[in-house]
Design a protein around this motif. Structure first.
Motif, PDB file in Angstrom:
ATOM      1  N   ASP A   4       0.705  -1.256   0.081  1.00 24.08           N
ATOM      2  CA  ASP A   4      -0.180  -0.072  -0.144  1.00 24.08           C
ATOM      3  C   ASP A   4       0.913   1.291  -0.061  1.00 24.08           C
ATOM      4  N   ARG A   5       2.141   1.107  -0.268  1.00 18.97           N
ATOM      5  CA  ARG A   5       3.070   2.254   0.191  1.00 18.97           C
ATOM      6  C   ARG A   5       4.030   2.383  -1.171  1.00 18.97           C
ATOM      7  N   THR A  27       1.734   8.140  -7.481  1.00 16.19           N
ATOM      8  CA  THR A  27       0.341   7.784  -7.605  1.00 16.19           C
ATOM      9  C   THR A  27      -0.071   6.504  -8.364  1.00 16.19           C
ATOM     10  N   ASN A  30      -2.752   2.797  -7.702  1.00 14.11           N
ATOM     11  CA  ASN A  30      -3.566   3.302  -6.484  1.00 14.11           C
ATOM     12  C   ASN A  30      -3.176   2.947  -5.287  1.00 14.11           C
ATOM     13  N   THR A  31      -2.051   3.248  -4.966  1.00 13.96           N
ATOM     14  CA  THR A  31      -1.175   3.282  -3.792  1.00 13.96           C
ATOM     15  C   THR A  31      -2.015   4.121  -2.564  1.00 13.96           C
ATOM     16  N   SER A  32      -1.802   3.733  -1.287  1.00 15.68           N
ATOM     17  CA  SER A  32      -2.585   4.523  -0.282  1.00 15.68           C
ATOM     18  C   SER A  32      -1.989   5.481   0.549  1.00 15.68           C
ATOM     19  N   ARG A  58      -3.716  14.199  -1.744  1.00 16.36           N
ATOM     20  CA  ARG A  58      -4.148  12.741  -2.019  1.00 16.36           C
ATOM     21  C   ARG A  58      -3.963  11.905  -0.961  1.00 16.36           C
ATOM     22  N   PHE A  59      -2.757  11.844  -0.331  1.00 15.79           N
ATOM     23  CA  PHE A  59      -2.244  10.783   0.651  1.00 15.79           C
ATOM     24  C   PHE A  59      -2.408  11.409   2.140  1.00 15.79           C
TER      25      PHE A  59
END
Length: 89
Positions: A4-5, A27, A30-32, A58-59
């Motif tokens: 996710d990173r 980006t 679709n990473t968080s 965004r993050f």
């Protein structure tokens, strides 16, 4: 990079011709969360600041930025040096 990173290492100049590439790299998939390693950046302009602020939007708390001395100076001048995403390493 964890699932996710994303970790993006940037070198050289970040300006109007390269800032979007930095944003796109951070980006993808679709990473968080994202970590930007900017310790080797030698030039950072307003387009780079704009991309960085888009990433912060965004993050949120998922953004971590490790600046070079030059990036830190630009962020100080811009009034962004106290942002929670800005980290020393």
């Amino acid at each position: 990079m964890s699932a996710d990173r994303v970790v993006v290492t940037v070198t050289g100049e970040v300006d109007m011709s390269t800032a979007d590439a930095m944003y796109q790299a951070a980006t993808k998939d679709n990473t968080s969360a994202a970590t930007l390693d900017l310790r080797e950046v030698t030039f950072f302009d307003s387009a780079a600041i704009h991309a960085l602020l888009q990433l912060a939007d965004r993050f949120g708390e998922g953004l971590v930025v490790h600046p070079s001395a030059q990036v830190r100076r630009v962020l100080e001048i811009s009034g962004l040096s106290t942002q929670p995403w800005l980290k020393e390493r």
